[in-house]
Design a protein around this motif. Structure first.
Motif, PDB file in Angstrom:
ATOM      1  N   LEU A  24       9.751 -98.613  -3.489  1.00 12.30           N
ATOM      2  CA  LEU A  24       9.724 -99.042  -2.088  1.00 12.30           C
ATOM      3  C   LEU A  24       8.738-100.187  -1.881  1.00 12.30           C
ATOM      4  N   LEU A  25       7.575-100.074  -2.482  1.00 11.47           N
ATOM      5  CA  LEU A  25       6.564-101.122  -2.346  1.00 11.47           C
ATOM      6  C   LEU A  25       7.027-102.430  -2.984  1.00 11.47           C
ATOM      7  N   GLY A  26       7.637-102.342  -4.158  1.00 14.01           N
ATOM      8  CA  GLY A  26       8.143-103.555  -4.812  1.00 14.01           C
ATOM      9  C   GLY A  26       9.242-104.214  -4.005  1.00 14.01           C
ATOM     10  N   ALA A  27      10.140-103.393  -3.451  1.00 14.48           N
ATOM     11  CA  ALA A  27      11.229-103.952  -2.647  1.00 14.48           C
ATOM     12  C   ALA A  27      10.700-104.606  -1.378  1.00 14.48           C
ATOM     13  N   ALA A  28       9.796-103.931  -0.695  1.00 14.20           N
ATOM     14  CA  ALA A  28       9.264-104.471   0.562  1.00 14.20           C
ATOM     15  C   ALA A  28       8.441-105.729   0.319  1.00 14.20           C
ATOM     16  N   THR A  29       7.638-105.724  -0.725  1.00  9.08           N
ATOM     17  CA  THR A  29       6.789-106.882  -1.014  1.00  9.08           C
ATOM     18  C   THR A  29       7.621-108.121  -1.309  1.00  9.08           C
ATOM     19  N   LEU A  30       8.588-107.972  -2.185  1.00  8.14           N
ATOM     20  CA  LEU A  30       9.405-109.142  -2.510  1.00  8.14           C
ATOM     21  C   LEU A  30      10.321-109.550  -1.359  1.00  8.14           C
ATOM     22  N   PHE A  31      10.775-108.582  -0.579  1.00  7.42           N
ATOM     23  CA  PHE A  31      11.621-108.936   0.557  1.00  7.42           C
ATOM     24  C   PHE A  31      10.860-109.803   1.552  1.00  7.42           C
ATOM     25  N   PHE A  32       9.666-109.350   1.930  1.00  8.35           N
ATOM     26  CA  PHE A  32       8.921-110.098   2.940  1.00  8.35           C
ATOM     27  C   PHE A  32       8.310-111.390   2.396  1.00  8.35           C
ATOM     28  N   SER A  33       8.045-111.453   1.094  1.00  8.10           N
ATOM     29  CA  SER A  33       7.512-112.703   0.553  1.00  8.10           C
ATOM     30  C   SER A  33       8.615-113.753   0.380  1.00  8.10           C
ATOM     31  N   LEU A  34       9.853-113.339   0.196  1.00  6.90           N
ATOM     32  CA  LEU A  34      10.955-114.285   0.029  1.00  6.90           C
ATOM     33  C   LEU A  34      11.764-114.491   1.308  1.00  6.90           C
ATOM     34  N   ASN A  36      11.029-116.110   3.968  1.00  5.92           N
ATOM     35  CA  ASN A  36      10.964-117.470   4.511  1.00  5.92           C
ATOM     36  C   ASN A  36      11.901-118.422   3.775  1.00  5.92           C
ATOM     37  N   ILE A  37      12.324-118.079   2.555  1.00  5.69           N
ATOM     38  CA  ILE A  37      13.290-118.907   1.817  1.00  5.69           C
ATOM     39  C   ILE A  37      14.694-118.689   2.361  1.00  5.69           C
ATOM     40  N   GLY A  38      15.025-117.426   2.608  1.00 16.28           N
ATOM     41  CA  GLY A  38      16.351-117.098   3.117  1.00 16.28           C
ATOM     42  C   GLY A  38      16.607-115.607   2.965  1.00 16.28           C
ATOM     43  N   PHE A  39      17.498-115.103   3.825  1.00 17.99           N
ATOM     44  CA  PHE A  39      17.768-113.663   3.802  1.00 17.99           C
ATOM     45  C   PHE A  39      18.435-113.236   2.497  1.00 17.99           C
ATOM     46  N   PHE A  40      19.350-114.047   2.001  1.00 17.71           N
ATOM     47  CA  PHE A  40      20.046-113.693   0.758  1.00 17.71           C
ATOM     48  C   PHE A  40      19.064-113.576  -0.403  1.00 17.71           C
ATOM     49  N   TYR A  41      18.166-114.541  -0.547  1.00 20.66           N
ATOM     50  CA  TYR A  41      17.167-114.500  -1.613  1.00 20.66           C
ATOM     51  C   TYR A  41      16.204-113.335  -1.424  1.00 20.66           C
ATOM     52  N   ALA A  42      15.879-113.028  -0.181  1.00 19.22           N
ATOM     53  CA  ALA A  42      14.999-111.894   0.100  1.00 19.22           C
ATOM     54  C   ALA A  42      15.681-110.584  -0.283  1.00 19.22           C
ATOM     55  N   PHE A  43      16.965-110.487  -0.004  1.00 18.87           N
ATOM     56  CA  PHE A  43      17.712-109.273  -0.348  1.00 18.87           C
ATOM     57  C   PHE A  43      17.794-109.093  -1.863  1.00 18.87           C
TER      58      PHE A  43
END
Length: 87
Positions: A24-34, A36-43
């Motif tokens: 959960l922490l890895g998913a949330a961290t990378l989602f919110f850090s990416l 600003n690039i775009g939703f697809f990349y964040a997903f």
């Protein structure tokens, strides 16, 4: 699942919880850090961030299933030996 030792059961449950938290922490961290690039990349990034934790969850669950299978085989072997001894 009931393990033979309460200490082992507590350790397995702790590691399972820690693995889920890591996923959960890895998913949330990378989602919110990416994000600003775009939703697809964040997903995609959140999926990639969750993979190590999910792999650990699968590994622990595999261990628990194998332990349960071993206990079941021991019970069946004991019953078969009793049946053979009666015959």
């Amino acid at each position: 699942m009931r393990l033979p030792s309460p200490l082992l059961s507590m350790l397995i449950n702790f590691l399972l919880g820690a693995s889920w938290a890591f996923a959960l922490l890895g998913a949330a961290t990378l989602f919110f850090s990416l994000l600003n690039i775009g939703f697809f990349y964040a997903f995609i990034g959140s999926f990639m961030g969750a993979l190590p934790g999910l792999f650990m969850v699968l590994l622990i669950e595999y261990f628990l299933i194998r332990e349960e299978k071993l206990n079941e085989l021991r019970k069946q072997t004991k019953l078969l030996e009793e049946l053979v001894a009666k015959s």
